[in-house]
Design an enzyme around this catalytic site. Structure first.
Site, mmCIF file in Angstrom:
data_model
loop_
_atom_site.group_PDB
_atom_site.id
_atom_site.type_symbol
_atom_site.label_atom_id
_atom_site.label_comp_id
_atom_site.label_asym_id
_atom_site.label_seq_id
_atom_site.Cartn_x
_atom_site.Cartn_y
_atom_site.Cartn_z
ATOM 1 N N GLY A 154 12.871 39.428 118.833
ATOM 2 C CA GLY A 154 11.840 40.560 119.401
ATOM 3 C C GLY A 154 10.570 40.187 119.853
ATOM 4 O O GLY A 154 10.817 39.091 120.525
ATOM 5 N N ARG A 155 9.694 40.725 120.384
ATOM 6 C CA ARG A 155 8.508 40.309 120.977
ATOM 7 C C ARG A 155 7.964 39.191 120.142
ATOM 8 O O ARG A 155 7.516 38.375 121.065
ATOM 9 C CB ARG A 155 7.551 41.459 121.080
ATOM 10 C CG ARG A 155 7.674 42.625 121.834
ATOM 11 C CD ARG A 155 6.542 43.683 121.826
ATOM 12 N NE ARG A 155 6.400 44.039 120.473
ATOM 13 C CZ ARG A 155 6.813 45.128 119.640
ATOM 14 N NH1 ARG A 155 7.821 45.999 120.387
ATOM 15 N NH2 ARG A 155 6.873 45.252 118.349
ATOM 16 N N ILE A 156 7.930 39.017 119.067
ATOM 17 C CA ILE A 156 7.178 37.762 118.517
ATOM 18 C C ILE A 156 8.098 36.688 118.567
ATOM 19 O O ILE A 156 7.605 35.673 119.091
ATOM 20 C CB ILE A 156 6.757 38.175 116.892
ATOM 21 C CG1 ILE A 156 5.769 39.249 116.839
ATOM 22 C CG2 ILE A 156 6.294 36.831 116.306
ATOM 23 C CD1 ILE A 156 5.330 39.711 115.532
ATOM 24 N N ARG A 176 21.889 40.319 115.567
ATOM 25 C CA ARG A 176 23.272 40.981 115.337
ATOM 26 C C ARG A 176 23.964 41.139 116.543
ATOM 27 O O ARG A 176 25.148 41.116 116.745
ATOM 28 C CB ARG A 176 22.697 42.181 114.461
ATOM 29 C CG ARG A 176 22.792 42.109 113.023
ATOM 30 C CD ARG A 176 22.623 43.320 112.507
ATOM 31 N NE ARG A 176 21.689 44.222 112.723
ATOM 32 C CZ ARG A 176 21.367 45.407 112.475
ATOM 33 N NH1 ARG A 176 21.961 46.069 111.641
ATOM 34 N NH2 ARG A 176 20.394 45.992 113.042
ATOM 35 N N THR A 229 7.168 34.039 109.128
ATOM 36 C CA THR A 229 5.679 34.774 109.161
ATOM 37 C C THR A 229 6.226 36.226 109.290
ATOM 38 O O THR A 229 5.480 36.855 109.793
ATOM 39 C CB THR A 229 5.504 34.275 110.764
ATOM 40 O OG1 THR A 229 6.265 34.428 111.756
ATOM 41 C CG2 THR A 229 4.815 32.868 110.765
ATOM 42 N N ARG A 231 8.334 39.030 106.802
ATOM 43 C CA ARG A 231 8.099 39.474 105.648
ATOM 44 C C ARG A 231 8.671 38.703 104.526
ATOM 45 O O ARG A 231 9.965 38.100 104.643
ATOM 46 C CB ARG A 231 8.643 40.990 105.565
ATOM 47 C CG ARG A 231 8.001 41.799 106.196
ATOM 48 C CD ARG A 231 6.508 42.170 105.553
ATOM 49 N NE ARG A 231 5.800 43.203 106.196
ATOM 50 C CZ ARG A 231 4.817 42.935 107.219
ATOM 51 N NH1 ARG A 231 4.655 41.856 107.802
ATOM 52 N NH2 ARG A 231 4.174 44.029 107.687
ATOM 53 N N GLU A 260 3.916 39.805 97.293
ATOM 54 C CA GLU A 260 2.512 39.473 97.708
ATOM 55 C C GLU A 260 1.377 40.663 96.799
ATOM 56 O O GLU A 260 1.962 41.750 96.476
ATOM 57 C CB GLU A 260 2.290 40.094 99.175
ATOM 58 C CG GLU A 260 2.939 38.896 100.000
ATOM 59 C CD GLU A 260 2.893 38.992 101.445
ATOM 60 O OE1 GLU A 260 2.097 39.970 102.082
ATOM 61 O OE2 GLU A 260 3.490 38.421 102.121
ATOM 62 N N HIS A 278 -0.697 35.471 104.118
ATOM 63 C CA HIS A 278 -0.310 36.591 105.107
ATOM 64 C C HIS A 278 -1.452 36.591 106.287
ATOM 65 O O HIS A 278 -2.042 38.068 106.405
ATOM 66 C CB HIS A 278 -0.051 37.781 104.508
ATOM 67 C CG HIS A 278 0.732 38.774 105.047
ATOM 68 N ND1 HIS A 278 1.607 39.612 104.548
ATOM 69 C CD2 HIS A 278 0.890 39.041 106.560
ATOM 70 C CE1 HIS A 278 2.252 40.324 105.653
ATOM 71 N NE2 HIS A 278 1.678 39.848 106.446
ATOM 72 N N GLY A 280 -0.835 35.977 109.725
ATOM 73 C CA GLY A 280 -0.213 35.915 110.936
ATOM 74 C C GLY A 280 -1.219 36.384 112.067
ATOM 75 O O GLY A 280 -1.331 35.993 113.098
HETATM 76 C C1 GLV Z 1 1.662 41.918 109.721
HETATM 77 O O1 GLV Z 1 2.530 41.517 109.005
HETATM 78 C C2 GLV Z 1 2.024 43.055 110.479
HETATM 79 O O2 GLV Z 1 3.187 43.733 110.216
HETATM 80 O O3 GLV Z 1 1.322 43.595 111.475
#
Ligand code: GLV
Length: 312
Positions: A154-156, A176, A229, A231, A260, A278, A280
């Site tokens: 995706g974007r990240i 997928r 990074t 979940r 968490e 967490h 990121g």
């Molecule tokens: C960070 O983990 C988010 O989902 O923005």
């Protein structure tokens, strides 16, 4: 005039957009999430909720009769029961796009740290164990020229890929559906077996829970590292601890965890780990942009509009 609940303390400037609206803002100032019953009481007479990813927004909250929108200051929305939101006609908005760069930067940081063993080297220095330069101390592996497998694109994931080009890395990906792009692997196991770094960039859903399980870790190279990074529950943590302890893989760079803010003692003790709490998206500019985008979406819904960042 609507009433909007902000569930936890934000950062300085985080309330700017809501504060300058005509609505009544009820901003709770405690630094962590309220238990569900207390949150339901606080939200019982509001039209909108601005919450953080550590808030559980479940059926009890979503069925409150006055509530029409929940804005999550996060891109991940696994803390919100989307089926209940749909059932009770509550709109959900999130923060896509604004945290891609910060999160991608952090994924690269974890890849570098895990490959170059920087946490271990720094711990040695701080503990006074560094007695002089030596040719054989703290040897790691390069990220430059490595083969990196992205799980999700995706974007990240794409932002990570762009950064990896600067490292002359070969970047492969598993999704997928066939992306039609060079480097696509339909089989996660085949991808995992081929790479030096496996990096997770999928949201947490029913399909992705424990996607990186024992069988995926088992086919990775002994020199490979896993980076997460996304979940925590996307990775089967007990299997990861076993893989690190037995040398099935070399290292893991983790910013997210199964439960968490708990981090298991077995994971803390496992070799080759770089562990972050967490963070990121944790830059001031990005967190302000997240507060602003979530607020903007919330206000748009209250105004009867359909913002781009509406999820459901
Ligand atoms: C960070 O983990 C988010 O989902 O923005």
């Amino acid at each position: 005039m609507a009433r909007i609940l902000v569930t936890q303390r934000l950062i300085d400037g985080g309330l700017a957009r809501l504060g300058s609206s005509d609505h009544e803002i009820v901003a709770l100032e405690q630094p962590g999430p309220l238990p569900t019953a207390a949150l339901a009481r606080a939200a019982s007479d509001v039209d909108g909720i601005l919450c953080l990813l550590s808030d559980r927004i479940d059926q009890q909250i979503l069925s409150l009769p006055r509530l029409s929108v929940v804005a999550n200051v996060a891109v991940g929305i696994d803390n919100i029961d989307l089926a209940a939101a749909r059932a009770h006609n509550v709109a959900v908005v999130n923060t896509p796009g604004v945290l891609d760069a910060s999160t991608a930067d952090l994924a690269i940081l974890l890849m570098l740290a895990a490959r170059r063993r920087s946490s271990e080297a720094e711990a040695d220095l701080r503990a006074g164990r560094w007695t002089g330069w030596s040719l054989g101390d703290h040897l790691g592996d390069d990220l430059s020229g490595a083969t990196v497998g992205l799980v999700g694109r995706g974007r990240i994931g794409q932002a990570v890929e762009r950064r990896l080009r600067g490292f002359d890395a070969t970047v492969l990906h598993h999704t997928r559906h066939d992306t039609g792009l060079e480097g696509w692997h339909g089989s996660l196991h085949e991808l995992a077996a081929e790479v030096d770094v496996l990096s997770v960039h999928v949201p947490l859903t029913v399909e992705t829970r424990a996607l990186i399980d024992r069988s995926v870790l088992a086919v990775m190279r002994p020199s490979a590292v896993l980076v997460n990074t996304a979940r925590g529950p996307v990775v089967e943590e007990a299997a990861l601890i076993d893989a690190l302890t037995s040398g099935t893989i070399a290292a893991a760079g983790l910013d997210v965890f199964e439960r968490e803010p708990e981090v298991s003692t077995a994971l803390l003790a496992a070799p080759g780990t770089v562990l972050l709490p967490h963070v990121g998206s944790a830059t001031t500019a990005t967190r302000l942009a997240m507060c602003d985008l979530a607020s903007k979406g919330l206000l748009a819904i209250l105004d009867g509009e359909l913002p781009e960042n509406v999820v459901s």
